[in-house]
Design an enzyme around this catalytic site. Structure first.
Site, PDB file in Angstrom:
ATOM      1  CG  HIS A  44      -1.876   1.048   1.376  1.00  0.00           C
ATOM      2  ND1 HIS A  44      -3.132   0.983   0.820  1.00  0.00           N
ATOM      3  CD2 HIS A  44      -1.811   2.248   2.010  1.00  0.00           C
ATOM      4  CE1 HIS A  44      -3.803   2.077   1.107  1.00  0.00           C
ATOM      5  NE2 HIS A  44      -3.017   2.883   1.827  1.00  0.00           N
ATOM      6  CG  MET A 101      -5.166   9.974   1.084  1.00  0.00           C
ATOM      7  SD  MET A 101      -4.251   9.488   2.550  1.00  0.00           S
ATOM      8  CE  MET A 101      -2.984   8.494   1.776  1.00  0.00           C
ATOM      9  CG  ASP A 160      -5.385   2.890   4.787  1.00  0.00           C
ATOM     10  OD1 ASP A 160      -4.470   2.595   5.587  1.00  0.00           O
ATOM     11  OD2 ASP A 160      -5.260   3.738   3.884  1.00  0.00           O
TER      12      ASP A 160
HETATM   13  C1  DX5 Z   1      -3.218   7.320   6.421  1.00  0.00           C
HETATM   14  C2  DX5 Z   1      -2.804   6.326   5.371  1.00  0.00           C
HETATM   15  C3  DX5 Z   1      -2.616   4.937   5.875  1.00  0.00           C
HETATM   16  C4  DX5 Z   1      -1.440   4.794   6.821  1.00  0.00           C
HETATM   17  C5  DX5 Z   1      -1.634   3.570   7.655  1.00  0.00           C
HETATM   18  O1  DX5 Z   1      -3.544   8.526   5.814  1.00  0.00           O
HETATM   19  O2  DX5 Z   1      -3.791   6.273   4.349  1.00  0.00           O
HETATM   20  O3  DX5 Z   1      -2.453   4.031   4.798  1.00  0.00           O
HETATM   21  O4  DX5 Z   1      -0.227   4.682   6.116  1.00  0.00           O
HETATM   22  O5  DX5 Z   1      -0.671   3.568   8.645  1.00  0.00           O
HETATM   23  P1  DX5 Z   1      -0.979   2.961  10.090  1.00  0.00           P
HETATM   24  O6  DX5 Z   1      -1.243   1.503   9.892  1.00  0.00           O
HETATM   25  O7  DX5 Z   1       0.253   3.263  10.850  1.00  0.00           O
HETATM   26  O8  DX5 Z   1      -2.202   3.668  10.622  1.00  0.00           O
HETATM   27 ZN    ZN Z   2      -3.614   4.593   2.884  1.00  0.00          ZN
END
Ligand code: DX5
Ligand code: ZN
Length: 244
Positions: free
Chosen positions: A53, A88, A195
């Site tokens: 990801h 994003m 996520d």
């Molecule tokens: C947050 C991201 C996630 C993040 C997840 O904006 O979209 O994909 O990298 O990281 P963890 O598992 O640390 O919450």
């Molecule tokens: Zn993400």
């Protein structure tokens, strides 16, 4: 202003890209050590990752900056696994083709910033990738009703997007279950990806609620031995699937 993406006429594009078999652990490289990214990726892969990801942030839609196509290319060189690119960013149509050229197999865009979702989803398919739509924690699943049959996956955020290492929002579990029910009711193919804040304490709950792709950033990379940490999460998924 960039010209609009080229669209093919006629029937909706077939699903493309390389979706993993589910349940699938998707380590988020946002939490990895970029100084030794190749080693981090190899370790997570050995531990049972089924895809990677990659979080792309623009400093506008979310208050943070992260990576662009060159990092996707670097990850693509380091692994054969599918790459799941989570955009994003505002105006994602301007960049989708470049991310696919860089190696993206799955691309998700946020419903909150895409006014013409149907066009964007078709464009992702026309570029040769699997298409997903991401929803923030406060965005209801009802906004997907008309587009759901066209999607390969839905990404439900379980933290507010922008940063890794945040705490999982438990209310997303009922959202996952409701979306899974709706997907089954209409006979759609979409997988559900969860996520944010996913770790050993909630990964099975997310799976049992109906998620098929489980993203984990800090739970895999934020510490020593990403291989062992990925392996533990993958084992929880495999164990729950055997029981279920
Ligand atoms: C947050 C991201 C996630 C993040 C997840 O904006 O979209 O994909 O990298 O990281 P963890 O598992 O640390 O919450
Ligand atoms: Zn993400």
């Amino acid at each position: 202003m960039a010209s609009p993406p080229k669209q093919k006429r006629g029937e909706p594009s077939p699903a493309a890209g390389r979706l993993p078999e589910t349940p699938a652990l998707a380590p988020s490289i946002l939490a990895a050590d970029f100084g030794c990214l190749t080693d981090e990726i190899a370790a997570a892969e050995e531990g049972g990752a089924r895809l990677f990801h990659l979080d792309v942030m623009d400093g506008h839609f979310v208050p943070n900056l992260s990576m662009g196509p060159p990092v996707v290319e670097a990850v693509n060189r380091a692994t054969e696994l599918p790459l799941d690119v989570h955009l994003m960013i505002e105006e994602p149509d301007r960049y989708i083709e470049r991310f696919v050229q860089a190696g993206a197999d799955l691309i998700s865009v946020h419903q909150e910033v895409v006014p013409h979702l149907h066009r964007t989803v078709r464009f992702i398919h026309d570029c040769g990738a699997s298409a997903g739509v991401a929803l923030n924690p406060a965005t209801p699943i009802g906004v997907l009703e008309e587009i759901l049959p066209d999607l390969d996956y839905v990404l439900l955020m379980s933290v507010n997007p922008g940063f890794g290492g945040q705490r999982f929002i438990p209310a997303v579990l009922s959202k996952v279950a409701a979306l899974r029910k709706r997907i089954e009711e209409i006979g759609a193919r979409a997988a559900i990806e969860v996520d944010g804040g996913v770790g050993p304490e909630n990964i099975v709950q997310a799976l049992e609620a109906g998620a098929g792709i489980l993203v984990a950033g800090s739970a895999v990379f934020d510490g020593r031995d990403p291989r062992a940490r990925a392996r533990a999460l993958a084992a929880l998924l495999a164990g729950a699937r055997r029981r279920g």
